[in-house]
Design a protein around this motif. Structure first.
Motif, short mmCIF file in Angstrom:
data_model
loop_
_atom_site.label_atom_id
_atom_site.label_comp_id
_atom_site.label_asym_id
_atom_site.label_seq_id
_atom_site.Cartn_x
_atom_site.Cartn_y
_atom_site.Cartn_z
N ILE A 112 9.58 25.47 14.03
CA ILE A 112 9.58 26.74 13.16
C ILE A 112 9.74 26.28 11.84
O ILE A 112 9.17 26.73 10.80
CB ILE A 112 10.28 27.61 13.78
N LEU A 113 10.92 25.55 11.52
CA LEU A 113 11.43 25.08 10.28
C LEU A 113 10.50 24.54 9.34
O LEU A 113 10.13 24.94 8.18
CB LEU A 113 12.54 24.46 10.35
N VAL A 114 9.65 23.63 9.92
CA VAL A 114 8.60 22.87 8.87
C VAL A 114 7.49 23.68 8.81
O VAL A 114 6.89 23.49 7.65
CB VAL A 114 8.30 21.39 9.82
N LYS A 115 7.10 24.50 9.81
CA LYS A 115 5.65 25.27 9.77
C LYS A 115 6.22 26.48 8.66
O LYS A 115 5.11 26.70 7.68
CB LYS A 115 5.34 25.85 10.98
N LEU A 116 7.31 27.13 8.64
CA LEU A 116 7.57 28.37 7.69
C LEU A 116 7.88 27.97 6.29
O LEU A 116 7.48 28.63 5.41
CB LEU A 116 8.67 29.22 8.26
N TRP A 117 8.54 26.64 6.15
CA TRP A 117 9.06 26.33 4.74
C TRP A 117 8.61 24.74 4.68
O TRP A 117 9.43 23.85 4.54
CB TRP A 117 10.52 26.29 4.69
N PRO A 118 7.15 24.51 4.42
CA PRO A 118 6.69 23.37 4.19
C PRO A 118 6.90 22.66 2.85
O PRO A 118 6.59 21.52 2.74
CB PRO A 118 5.00 23.62 4.43
N HIS A 119 7.45 23.39 1.87
CA HIS A 119 7.37 22.94 0.49
C HIS A 119 8.80 22.60 0.01
O HIS A 119 9.17 21.68 -0.36
CB HIS A 119 6.95 24.11 -0.52
N SER A 120 9.56 23.74 -0.25
CA SER A 120 11.09 23.64 -0.95
C SER A 120 12.19 23.00 -0.01
O SER A 120 12.49 23.66 0.98
CB SER A 120 11.42 24.85 -1.50
N ASN A 121 12.54 21.90 -0.07
CA ASN A 121 13.50 21.42 0.77
C ASN A 121 15.02 22.26 0.80
O ASN A 121 15.68 22.52 1.86
CB ASN A 121 14.19 20.02 0.34
N LEU A 122 15.25 22.79 -0.26
CA LEU A 122 16.42 23.60 -0.46
C LEU A 122 16.27 24.96 0.14
O LEU A 122 17.08 25.32 0.96
CB LEU A 122 16.60 23.93 -2.12
N CYS A 123 14.99 25.42 0.27
CA CYS A 123 14.92 26.53 1.04
C CYS A 123 14.88 26.59 2.58
O CYS A 123 15.31 27.24 3.30
CB CYS A 123 13.46 27.30 0.38
#
Length: 521
Positions: A112-123
């Motif tokens: 879920i983490l990689v799918k929902l936030w694929p761009h910003s590491n901080l987010c």
């Protein structure tokens, strides 16, 4: 962003996932190295960030979870080996199956983490990770009646985040741990060391809260309690010919406490028989207790005939009160949350044949009510839980009342031998005292029997595997912690808002990146 070349190799990321998952077990008792929780979470967050697809993240999350639970709950193997007739390889297979199931939750988190936030590491790591972890931890504690063992918040009972527990509960400690770990991981990935300082500041900021007490002691109402640790071997406990011997063991250690303790506490199913069958003994002993102005709390099985057959309850019974004992007295507690395959068979019609492979004396128990009256003992009001139930924070809180004087839990961890399981159980019991601001009286068959003060610190305890009596003077407390009032709702509201904010920021990050790449569009 500078990415160490070492993490570009899949086998190294796999190794790191396995090592840091294993490291997580060291955060819990009996090892009690609380920083290991941060090390473990940082390792997971880092391996699913470096050039990682959602499929790779799922695999690495699974491996991390498999190593955590494989090292952290393998003590269940002890009970399977001792109390089943299964072949050795089948025993190993059952533990592997359980560990595999539990590893699905870190796998779900990573995916879920990689799918929902694929761009910003901080987010992803600082804002999204704690929210997703909150959800997956909830699911692990709810699906199939739940198994919320090894929640990282418990490992911080002696750490700087301890003071959060009476305000927002143990799950909030886990939530903050994930944020701290996310900041640390981002700092290492992007080499922005101000983020590492932020992580350290967030870790230490709640530390002064541990010196803030949300309760008031009532020393004028203090009394002496005696907790009897019978140390009865599990292999003989339910053998009918051993019943008289077991009762004598408890009686021999209880009679000398008359005049010294107002309350005597025996552990879970200390009387290994049903209550109706022991009615004569209970009635006579109740009379003797009343004559000595002493009360007894004991575990026993209550079997009640019904129109369809009978209902059997894992019960807590009170003797010695002013009103003479009679069956079925109302001053009792009946266990609500039963252990799957130990006390009840989930999907019974389908899985009942499997239960016959285990040597378990009470695998068809009935559920008590979720909400039950407090026990009334020697003028004190006690919120009770039996064994496994003490790790269920919401259930204990929902049964707690503002006028509760003590928390009480009876347990029998003899199933798990000389393993780390009983120590983890003890650590979680300590958290209940801290969250609710009440002393906890914990009586067990072979340890760890203890009196825990309202700050979650053991006041007195007995060594494991000894036959002894713990006598302690305990003062009740009053006062309501913020967690008692609001439960986990503030955490869930904040976590939801944080997750939504992370999604919005990540989307804007993607939009701005696209515009910078294609300025004419």
């Amino acid at each position: 962003m500078v990415i160490p070349s070492v993490f570009s190799q899949q086998w190294l990321r796999t190794l790191l996932a396995l090592l840091t998952g294993t490291c997580g077990t060291l955060a819990f008792s009996p090892y009690d190295f609380w920083p290991a929780a941060i090390i473990s979470l940082v390792g997971l967050l880092m391996v699913i960030t470096f050039h990682c697809s959602s499929r790779e993240a799922a695999w690495l999350g699974f491996l991390w979870g498999f190593s955590l639970f494989g090292t952290g709950i393998n003590w269940i193997y002890v009970s399977i080996v001792k109390f089943s007739d299964l072949p050795h390889l089948v025993n190993i297979g059952l533990i592997a199956l359980l560990v595999t199931y539990l590893a699905l939750y870190p796998m779900l988190f990573s995916t879920i983490l990689v799918k929902l936030w694929p761009h910003s590491n901080l987010c992803r790591l600082v804002l999204g990770a704690p929210t997703v972890w909150l959800i997956t931890d909830f699911l692990r504690g709810w699906v199939f009646t739940g198994f919320p063992w090894l929640e990282f918040g418990y490992s911080q009972i002696d750490g700087p985040l301890k003071g959060i527990a009476p305000i927002f509960g143990v799950q909030a400690i886990t939530f903050v741990l994930v944020i701290v770990s996310g900041l640390t991981a981002t700092a290492m990935i992007e080499q922005k060391w101000y983020l590492a300082l932020s992580a350290l500041a967030l870790l230490l900021f709640p530390w002064p809260l541990s010196f803030l007490h949300w309760y008031q002691l009532q020393p004028e109402r203090a009394l002496n309690v005696a907790l009897v640790q019978g140390n009865i071997p599990q292999l003989i406990k339910w053998q009918p010919r051993q019943l008289e011997l077991i009762l004598n063991i408890y009686l021999q250690r209880t009679l000398p406490t008359f005049g010294k303790a107002q309350i005597v506490i025996w552990p879970e199913t200390a009387i290994p028989d049903d209550e109706i069958s022991q009615n004569v003994f209970l009635t006579q002993f109740d009379k003797q207790l009343r004559a000595q102005h002493t009360r007894l709390i004991s575990g026993i099985i209550d079997i009640r005939p019904t129109s369809h057959h009978y209902d059997a309850y894992n019960s807590i019974l009170v003797l010695g009160e002013e009103t003479p004992y009679f069956y079925p007295s109302k001053n009792r507690y009946q266990k609500y949350h039963l252990v799957p395959f130990g006390e009840t068979i989930p999907l019974e019609n389908l899985l009942r044949p499997l239960s016959s492979l285990f040597n378990l004396p009470m695998s068809s128990l009935s559920h008590g009510e979720y909400l039950q009256p407090q026990l009334q003992v020697a003028g004190m009001k006690l919120t009770a839980a039996v064994c496994y139930e003490i790790i269920l924070g919401m259930q204990v809180r929902d049964n707690f009342h503002p006028n509760t004087d003590f928390l009480l839990t009876l347990s029998n961890d003899a199933w798990f031998g000389d393993s780390i399981g009983p120590w983890q159980h003890f650590q979680m019991a300590r958290m209940r005292a801290l969250e609710l601001g009440r002393p906890l009286l914990r009586s067990t068959n072979n340890g760890i029997t203890a009196v825990i003060n309202a700050n979650g610190i053991p006041q007195a305890q007995l060594p494991q595997f000894t036959r002894d009596v713990l006598i302690a003077r305990v003062s009740p407390t009053k006062g309501i912690t913020p967690y008692t009032r609001a439960g986990y709702w503030p955490l869930w509201i904040f976590g939801t808002l944080l997750g939504l904010t992370a999604l919005v920021i990540d989307k804007r990050y993607l939009t701005s990146s696209t515009r910078s790449m294609y300025p004419n569009k």
